[in-house]
Design an enzyme around this catalytic site. Sequence first.
Site, PDB file in Angstrom:
ATOM      1  N   ARG A 191       0.771  -1.271  -0.438  1.00 22.99           N
ATOM      2  CA  ARG A 191      -0.411  -0.170  -0.035  1.00 22.99           C
ATOM      3  C   ARG A 191       0.678   1.094  -0.089  1.00 22.99           C
ATOM      4  NH1 ARG A 191      -2.902  -3.322  -0.740  1.00 22.99           N
ATOM      5  NH2 ARG A 191      -4.209  -4.902  -0.509  1.00 22.99           N
ATOM      6  N   SER A 288     -11.836  -0.400   3.416  1.00 21.31           N
ATOM      7  CA  SER A 288     -10.961  -0.527   4.462  1.00 21.31           C
ATOM      8  C   SER A 288      -9.733   0.599   5.062  1.00 21.31           C
ATOM      9  CB  SER A 288      -9.465  -1.543   4.343  1.00 21.31           C
ATOM     10  OG  SER A 288      -9.976  -2.823   3.430  1.00 21.31           O
ATOM     11  N   GLU A 402      -5.268   3.753   6.662  1.00 22.55           N
ATOM     12  CA  GLU A 402      -5.010   3.968   4.239  1.00 22.55           C
ATOM     13  C   GLU A 402      -5.811   5.067   3.688  1.00 22.55           C
ATOM     14  OE1 GLU A 402      -6.364   0.673   1.208  1.00 22.55           O
ATOM     15  OE2 GLU A 402      -6.471  -0.307   3.146  1.00 22.55           O
TER      16      GLU A 402
END
Length: 410
Positions: A191, A288, A402
């Site tokens: 990520r 998420s 995130e």
Amino acid sequence: MSLSTLNTPSADEPARERDGRDTAAPALSELTTLRVGGPVDEYVEAESEAELIDAVRAADDAGRPLLVIGGGSNLLVADEGFAGVVVRDVRQGLDADLEDSCGTDGACGGASLRLPAGQDWDSFVAEAVANEWVGVEALSGVPGTVGAAPVQNIGAYGQEVSGVVASVVTWDRATGSRRTFTLSELGFGYRTSLLKRTMRADGGEGAPWYPTPRYVVLEVNLQMRLGSLSAPVGYGELARRLGVEVGQRAPSAEVRQAVLELRGGKGMLLDGVGGVPLGDHDRWSAGSFFTNPVLPAAAADELPEDAPRFAVRSATPESTVSPSLGVVDPTLVKTSAAWLIEHAGFTKGFGLAGEHSPARLSTRHTLALTNRGGATAADLVALARTVRDGVRDAFGIELEPEPVLVGTAL
């Protein structure tokens, strides 16, 4: 400079209110899938690469804060809004160069694709599967745009976009020029990427480029295999759904359908920006909210015995000759943020004020923070802090958000 703006006022209407904010600009709540966020000073829609560069350069030259957005699915913006310029890339389309010949070794050519940053991601995935371009089928249903994909190195169900990226063309805000990054230069990780890391060069909100990276994505070039079978399936839940083993392949169309069904069952198919939102508030989220923690193997040994443990693989496939998964790093272990949240006492549907809370964990998946219809950014931040602190107290692990937080922090 020719820029397309939303709801441009007529000549006899005031373009700005007394506080200097653009009266024609939508609030960030209208531009993000969490549907929170206050007003902006100025809003621009770029319909060409030249317009995008002009808007970015004009904001930087004037010393104004800049927020470049795509699908708005990875943002949590403060209720006070954004005192700067918001630029939305609305370009769509792709150029494909196909080579379908096969050699004597059985290896076939691939598809070289060039896509503008504003292209809707899942629309592209649908087209890729229909055209038998392999390597993004497990990323079906991921919200957002093509330009955001390499910044975040989006991933799901054992697949990451880094597996198909050839290069990324950017606008370098520091030098005022175009710069192309090859795969080896992009520094992909879980990520993250070099592009993302330039947003917070000094580690905080005061970083020189925050909340947009130094390098603004203009175009993404992908190299994809041709074929009806998917890339090797890298996630156990998906493999079981397809009736294959991890590492085996399946028809890409079946992989896409299975992923969409899995995501839909978890409330992870988000309502897009614009139009009439559906009544399913589990879909009013940023997907998420926390990344899955990646731990040193020794630290993972201290987790409860039943805590999930996943292999950490390299961001690019092990082999460039044949379809393969990434190389496993034996020194690292990934665990499940959702499992940690649930076992820290936060159940599906949890809210700080019970079931009537304006912000709650999804009723289908504890990893999604949702707006139940009347939440503010402050409500979502308070919920996120409570969950983060609870997991830290229970397991000694600090969950990392995130989404990009703009004007607020956990």
